[in-house]
Design an enzyme around this catalytic site. Structure first.
Site, PDB file in Angstrom:
ATOM      1  N   GLU A   1       0.753  -1.052  -0.132  1.00 32.37           N
ATOM      2  CA  GLU A   1       0.281  -0.179  -0.366  1.00 32.37           C
ATOM      3  C   GLU A   1       0.779   1.016   0.456  1.00 32.37           C
ATOM      4  O   GLU A   1       0.285   2.313   1.104  1.00 32.37           O
ATOM      5  CB  GLU A   1      -1.040   0.046   1.165  1.00 32.37           C
ATOM      6  CG  GLU A   1      -1.807  -1.200   0.814  1.00 32.37           C
ATOM      7  CD  GLU A   1      -2.701  -1.060   1.915  1.00 32.37           C
ATOM      8  OE1 GLU A   1      -2.796   0.044   3.282  1.00 32.37           O
ATOM      9  OE2 GLU A   1      -4.306  -1.850   1.490  1.00 32.37           O
TER      10      GLU A   1
ATOM     11  N   GLU B   1      -6.355  -7.676  -0.400  1.00 33.66           N
ATOM     12  CA  GLU B   1      -7.333  -7.526   0.457  1.00 33.66           C
ATOM     13  C   GLU B   1      -8.268  -6.946   1.113  1.00 33.66           C
ATOM     14  O   GLU B   1      -9.384  -6.286   0.434  1.00 33.66           O
ATOM     15  CB  GLU B   1      -6.249  -7.192   1.251  1.00 33.66           C
ATOM     16  CG  GLU B   1      -4.961  -7.417   1.345  1.00 33.66           C
ATOM     17  CD  GLU B   1      -4.442  -6.461   2.709  1.00 33.66           C
ATOM     18  OE1 GLU B   1      -5.480  -5.160   3.048  1.00 33.66           O
ATOM     19  OE2 GLU B   1      -2.836  -6.353   2.504  1.00 33.66           O
TER      20      GLU B   1
END
Ligand code: GLA
Length: 681
Positions: free
Chosen positions: A151, A322
């Site tokens: 991320e 995710e």
């Protein structure tokens, strides 16, 4: 896609952290993984301090053992580079690589993501651990995918960043006159006479310069991208057959232009955690998946045709890397997902092109900052609703493998770019309620509720498949974007534009002569004044409904009025207009306010119908989401029942989850799902 990645199965799995558990637990893990048909796990995301406990001293024994165990159990690995969380020794040795906030505060070790991506020592250490992992594992049979970092999204204002920013500005603007013009620096005495005078946009007394802020975000996205690509290149050099990706984090705080990154990843991968707990969670899920598909296609087009993008023949794939196995985060507390909801979210992603459904995380940790985050194996253990639902989902995904051949097609496209959203957030805008992502979400929600499929595309992407193009507050417009929109309309395409689209140029300077400068003639109108609304204020619209956030004085120049404002200073003036523009037959619509959800749905349905677009399943009952993936020889209809009652939907084909013919209709249990391989006519 190459290597063992493309093995025809939908992916099921998530982040797996063997380093948090004793080896005895690993053996239970793989047994449970087999029960849930887990076939891909992300390993090592935050394991740097366990892989390199001291500078240059490595401990790979545990990872060797874990990868072998996973491989022996038939579970593929997305091996992560651990660079999102440097170990304590790194921060001690390189205090200059600790990030500095816009307020000038230097952050310290103790959480994660605490590094500056422009600091040479950080970049060198990140390359070094990535190269070391590549040398050791690039040919390990378990490794199917590289997962670089985690991320990308943090920012920094340290001296390294400042130096790199100046270099980037020199590349972008060439000389200071150009930069001064782009940033309109004659305003408030900001003229720069030397590159050394330019800093990052730190905390300052009043509003910062909009061009400065925008360029900083662009620069930072490029800086993070460079940190990614240098790792990717090392991994590719070690074994070019293993695809490389990184997981995108979504949100308008993220200084990353994901569309631009899409050409640099082999696979677009997103993490998605809805912030809403009501039906908004399903709408957010659909939007995230449509965004991901759009980025994947954009990357695909650009790679194939860097200057004149075309539609590629094969589906552009992406992956939900995710999501939450149970709780959804919301402000101040978490919300436990109701039975069946995780599967509906997973299938919503898969219906929209995801190669699978992955989760953070496999097993809930006993300690650490995220100890209460949901997991496929919760604190309770496998004797739990969450684990039983993951077993069921694994079984479902195994039955759905064939859908990966199908592609989502839509008659409607929403155009969106990150820079427009960033620019709308500038504090000097006429309203603090402006939010590019919310504007995109409002248009998307209206289509979602009306049952239309839509693509979210990047300005410049191919427009030929679309009957209706929507610009939801697409604030920035350069000449290329304006030509792109005009070509669509000239070719007979329909257009729906919401307020503030095309008001500014790529440097956030206003197109003069009346708003929305770039699209006035296409819309047949001129906007003279803005009348932003307070958060609790609304304006009435003729024909019913209300407007929110924004209103404007619109002067039609050829456009017809669809509805007017009722009451207040704009009483009787146009709020929504339609116009026959260009040489084509398309209608152009303009929304000068944000209609309430029902009114937006009604208006966008009218625009879609006028354009000749069709809902995915016109007979799907309210609350049942229908999405189709198809190719010329097959078609799969996904049905998601978001209501708490059984629902019947007319269908014709075979229910893939039960293997039985549908006999004219499918009955979905409350909160249930079905995937139908449709009979082709
Ligand atoms: C992100 C991160 C994970 C975890 C989750 C929590 O997706 O990648 O490491 O922090 O958020 O929701």
């Amino acid at each position: 896609m190459v290597g063992m990645w493309d093995d025809g199965r939908l992916c099921h799995g998530g982040d797996y952290n063997p380093e948090q558990w004793p080896p005895a637990t690993w053996r239970e893990d793989v047994d449970l993984m087999r029960r849930a048909r887990i076939n891909l796990v992300t390993v090592g995301v935050f394991a740097w301090s366990r892989l390199e406990p001291a500078p240059g001293r490595y401990d790979f024994d545990w990872l060797d053992e874990a990868l072998d165990l996973l491989h022996d159990s038939g579970i593929r690995v997305a091996l992560a580079t651990p660079t999102a969380s440097p170990p304590p020794w790194f921060s001690l040795a390189h205090p200059d690589a600790l990030p500095v906030t816009a307020d000038g505060v230097r952050l310290h070790h103790g959480s994660r993501d605490t590094y500056c991506a422009a600091a040479p020592s950080y970049r060198a250490a990140a390359r070094s651990i990535a190269a070391t992992l590549a040398a050791r594992y690039a040919h390990h049979p378990a490794v199917a995918l590289w997962h670089v970092h985690n991320e990308y999204g943090t920012t920094c204002h340290c001296p390294h960043t400042e130096t790199a920013f100046r270099r980037w500005l020199i590349d972008r603007h060439g000389d200071l006159d150009t930069l001064n013009t782009a940033w309109a620096t004659s305003f408030w005495s900001q003229h720069y006479a030397d590159w050394a005078y330019v800093s990052t946009p730190r905390a300052t007394q009043y509003h910062a310069n909009p061009g400065h802020l925008l360029d900083f975000r662009r620069f930072w996205s490029d800086t993070l991208l460079a940190a990614y690509t240098e790792q990717r290149d090392l991994l590719k050099a070690a074994n070019p057959t293993i695809p490389v990706t990184t997981n995108y984090v979504l949100g308008d705080w993220v200084p990353v232009d994901h569309a631009r990154w899409a050409t640099e990843v082999d696979l677009v991968a997103i993490d998605h955690y809805p912030s809403a707990v009501d039906g908004g969670a399903e709408e957010q899920t659909a939007l995230a998946a449509d965004l991901a598909r759009g980025w994947a296609r954009h990357g695909h087009h650009r790679r194939a045709h860097p200057t004149t993008p075309d539609r590629p023949a094969t589906p552009a794939t992406w992956l939900l890397m995710e999501s939450a196995a149970s709780q959804i985060h919301t402000t101040g507390r978490s919300h436990t997902k109701e039975p069946g909801r995780t599967a509906r979210h997973s299938l919503s992603h898969i219906a929209r092109g995801s190669l699978g459904a992955m989760f953070f995380q496999w097993r809930a940790p006993a300690g650490g900052a995220e100890r209460f985050h949901s997991a496929l194996v919760p604190h309770t253990g496998p004797d739990s609703r969450t684990f039983r639902e993951s077993v069921r989902l694994g079984d479902t995904l195994a039955r759905l493998a064939e859908v990966t051949a199908g592609e989502v097609t839509a008659d409607i496209a929403l155009a969106w770019d990150a820079a427009s959203s960033w620019a709308l957030r500038h504090p000097g805008m006429p309203s603090t309620l402006l939010d590019g992502h919310a504007e995109l979400a409002a248009a998307h929600r209206a289509l979602w509720r009306a049952g239309y499929a839509c693509d979210v595309i990047v300005p410049g992407d191919p427009l030929d498949p679309y009957r209706l193009l929507v610009l939801p507050a697409l604030y920035l417009a350069d000449d290329t974007t304006v030509d792109w929109v005009r070509t669509h309309v000239d070719a007979g395409g329909h257009l729906l534009v919401s307020y503030l689209s095309g008001v500014a140029d790529p440097h956030a300077r206003i197109h003069l002569g009346g708003y929305p400068g770039a699209y006035r003639d296409l819309l047949g109108l001129r906007v003279e004044e803005f009348h932003p609304l307070a958060a609790d204020e609304q304006v009435l619209l003729s024909g019913g409904g209300t407007g929110h956030i924004w209103s404007e004085t619109v002067h039609p120049h050829g456009a017809d009025t669809v509805c007017t404002y009722v009451g207040g200073v704009l009483d009787g003036r146009p709020a929504v207009t339609r116009h026959r523009a260009g040489t084509g037959t398309g209608t152009t619509w303009y929304l000068s306010t944000r209609p309430d959800d029902n009114t937006y749905r009604r208006l966008i349905t009218e625009a879609a119908r006028t354009a000749g677009a069709h809902p995915v399943h016109p007979d799907a009952p309210p609350g049942v989401e229908a999405i189709r993936r198809a190719h010329p020889q097959a078609s799969w209809l996904f049905l998601l029942n978001h209501t708490d009652r059984p629902q019947r939907v007319p269908t014709d084909g075979v229910d893939l989850l039960t293997g039985t013919p549908t006999d004219g209709q499918t009955t979905l249990p409350a909160g249930g799902t079905a995937v139908i391989r449709e009979r082709l006519r």
